[in-house]
Design a protein around this motif. Structure first.
Motif, PDB file in Angstrom:
ATOM      1  N   ALA A 189      -7.868  37.854 -18.405  1.00 20.52           N
ATOM      2  CA  ALA A 189      -7.109  38.824 -19.198  1.00 20.52           C
ATOM      3  C   ALA A 189      -7.990  39.987 -19.636  1.00 20.52           C
ATOM      4  O   ALA A 189      -7.549  41.148 -19.660  1.00 20.52           O
ATOM      5  CB  ALA A 189      -6.494  38.133 -20.412  1.00 20.52           C
ATOM      6  N   HIS A 241      -8.074  32.311 -18.018  1.00 24.96           N
ATOM      7  CA  HIS A 241      -7.236  32.780 -19.119  1.00 24.96           C
ATOM      8  C   HIS A 241      -7.864  33.932 -19.894  1.00 24.96           C
ATOM      9  O   HIS A 241      -7.182  34.926 -20.188  1.00 24.96           O
ATOM     10  CB  HIS A 241      -6.949  31.625 -20.092  1.00 24.96           C
ATOM     11  CG  HIS A 241      -6.048  30.587 -19.537  1.00 24.96           C
ATOM     12  ND1 HIS A 241      -4.684  30.645 -19.636  1.00 24.96           N
ATOM     13  CD2 HIS A 241      -6.313  29.429 -18.873  1.00 24.96           C
ATOM     14  CE1 HIS A 241      -4.148  29.589 -19.057  1.00 24.96           C
ATOM     15  NE2 HIS A 241      -5.122  28.841 -18.582  1.00 24.96           N
ATOM     16  N   VAL A 242      -9.116  33.804 -20.240  1.00 24.92           N
ATOM     17  CA  VAL A 242      -9.741  34.766 -21.153  1.00 24.92           C
ATOM     18  C   VAL A 242     -10.481  35.856 -20.379  1.00 24.92           C
ATOM     19  O   VAL A 242     -10.209  37.045 -20.552  1.00 24.92           O
ATOM     20  CB  VAL A 242     -10.684  34.058 -22.138  1.00 24.92           C
ATOM     21  CG1 VAL A 242     -11.197  35.059 -23.178  1.00 24.92           C
ATOM     22  CG2 VAL A 242      -9.960  32.910 -22.833  1.00 24.92           C
ATOM     23  N   THR A 302       1.075  39.149 -27.259  1.00 25.37           N
ATOM     24  CA  THR A 302       1.044  37.867 -26.553  1.00 25.37           C
ATOM     25  C   THR A 302       2.405  37.204 -26.650  1.00 25.37           C
ATOM     26  O   THR A 302       3.115  37.332 -27.653  1.00 25.37           O
ATOM     27  CB  THR A 302      -0.016  36.916 -27.139  1.00 25.37           C
ATOM     28  OG1 THR A 302       0.057  36.930 -28.569  1.00 25.37           O
ATOM     29  CG2 THR A 302      -1.405  37.290 -26.688  1.00 25.37           C
ATOM     30  N   ILE A 352       0.284  39.440 -22.575  1.00 28.01           N
ATOM     31  CA  ILE A 352      -0.594  38.336 -22.177  1.00 28.01           C
ATOM     32  C   ILE A 352       0.135  37.024 -22.442  1.00 28.01           C
ATOM     33  O   ILE A 352       0.619  36.790 -23.560  1.00 28.01           O
ATOM     34  CB  ILE A 352      -1.914  38.373 -22.963  1.00 28.01           C
ATOM     35  CG1 ILE A 352      -2.651  39.690 -22.718  1.00 28.01           C
ATOM     36  CG2 ILE A 352      -2.799  37.184 -22.579  1.00 28.01           C
ATOM     37  CD1 ILE A 352      -3.884  39.888 -23.607  1.00 28.01           C
ATOM     38  N   SER A 404       0.086  33.665 -23.564  1.00 30.44           N
ATOM     39  CA  SER A 404      -0.623  32.602 -24.262  1.00 30.44           C
ATOM     40  C   SER A 404       0.282  31.376 -24.221  1.00 30.44           C
ATOM     41  O   SER A 404       0.849  31.068 -23.180  1.00 30.44           O
ATOM     42  CB  SER A 404      -0.982  33.026 -25.701  1.00 30.44           C
ATOM     43  OG  SER A 404      -1.700  32.010 -26.359  1.00 30.44           O
ATOM     44  N   GLN A 444      -7.098  34.236 -26.283  1.00 26.51           N
ATOM     45  CA  GLN A 444      -6.271  35.336 -25.784  1.00 26.51           C
ATOM     46  C   GLN A 444      -5.639  36.123 -26.929  1.00 26.51           C
ATOM     47  O   GLN A 444      -5.475  37.348 -26.829  1.00 26.51           O
ATOM     48  CB  GLN A 444      -5.180  34.791 -24.860  1.00 26.51           C
ATOM     49  CG  GLN A 444      -5.689  34.358 -23.509  1.00 26.51           C
ATOM     50  CD  GLN A 444      -4.571  33.789 -22.656  1.00 26.51           C
ATOM     51  OE1 GLN A 444      -3.698  33.052 -23.143  1.00 26.51           O
ATOM     52  NE2 GLN A 444      -4.576  34.116 -21.386  1.00 26.51           N
TER      53      GLN A 444
END
Length: 253
Positions: free
Chosen positions: A118, A114-115, A180, A137, A139, A160
């Motif tokens: 991204a 996820h982090v 996001t 993104i 989230s 994120q």
């Protein structure tokens, strides 16, 4: 319609339900789409579902691997030209467990997708993005709340948002918007697996539990979320950056 006419778009997590729904909309709006996902077989199935054609291609990659990210960015630019839209959508859930029992390896794996995923996507795509582009993104409503035991997923989804805000400030001079999107529970296989795990923890049906706490009383569909992604990806959101778009049936209200 032509909201993304001749735009080059990358979608990570492209073989999943939301990635695929977004790809269908993007293509219908005139885009050229590179689908990125871990499994080449599911990517092949996704491409077949989209009908193939010259405006869609695929690249299998681990989004947490810098080498793989560089490879899918290079493949996109070689195939379609500079990037206009980066939809960073790849995700995994992990597990639900008390803090003393939460597996460190699972925490690291979820955070990496996820982090780190991204972050690497932006790091390597931004130098090849056209001014006036868009980064979206995925989230979650989980990125606005805390729940016992959901340590990896909720932490990653909050992180994120911080990444998005930094990017939005840095890229604003180039008119690249960064936002996001925060879906609530979606009617798909990913959410079902979450709910099956949750059911074991709470001793009741996980789907019913979520429907009771969503004001609209139901899960969203991938198509509903994808329409909001299209808004952020296209010039319809030309004055929107640094924002958290909630698409959660009122769950965060």
């Amino acid at each position: 319609m032509n909201a993304l006419g001749n735009k080059t778009c990358i979608i990570t997590g492209g073989a999943g339900s939301l990635g695929l729904a977004a790809a269908k909309l993007f293509l219908a709006e005139g885009a050229r789409v590179m689908l990125v996902d871990l499994n080449p077989d599911t990517l092949a199935d996704a491409k077949a579902e989209l009908g193939g054609g010259g405006n869609v291609d695929t690249c299998s990659a681990d989004v947490s691997s810098e080498t793989d990210v560089q490879r899918y960015v290079e493949a996109t630019c070689t195939r379609f030209g500079n990037i206009d839209v980066l939809f960073s959508n790849a995700g995994n859930f992990g597990t639900v467990a008390p803090i003393e029992d939460y597996p460190t390896g699972i925490f690291d794996a979820v955070y990496a997708v996820h982090v780190r995923g991204a972050f690497l996507a932006a790091k390597h795509a931004v130098p090849h993005m056209n001014d006036g582009g868009s980064i979206v993104i995925t989230s979650s409503v989980a990125g606005t709340r805390g729940d016992p035991g959901v340590y990896a997923y909720i932490t990653a989804k909050h992180a994120q948002t911080g990444l998005m805000r930094c990017l939005a400030k840095e890229l604003a001079p180039r008119r690249i918007r960064v936002n996001t999107i925060h879906p609530g529970p979606i009617d798909n296989a990913f959410q079902l697996s979450v709910e099956e795990g949750l059911a074991k923890e709470i001793g009741r049906d996980g789907t019913e539990f979520f429907n009771e706490i969503i004001p609209l009383g139901r899960h969203g569909s991938p198509d509903e979320i994808a329409r909001s992604v299209l808004y952020l990806a296209s010039d319809q959101s030309s004055f929107t950056t640094g924002a958290m778009l909630m698409v959660d049936g009122g769950m965060s209200a």
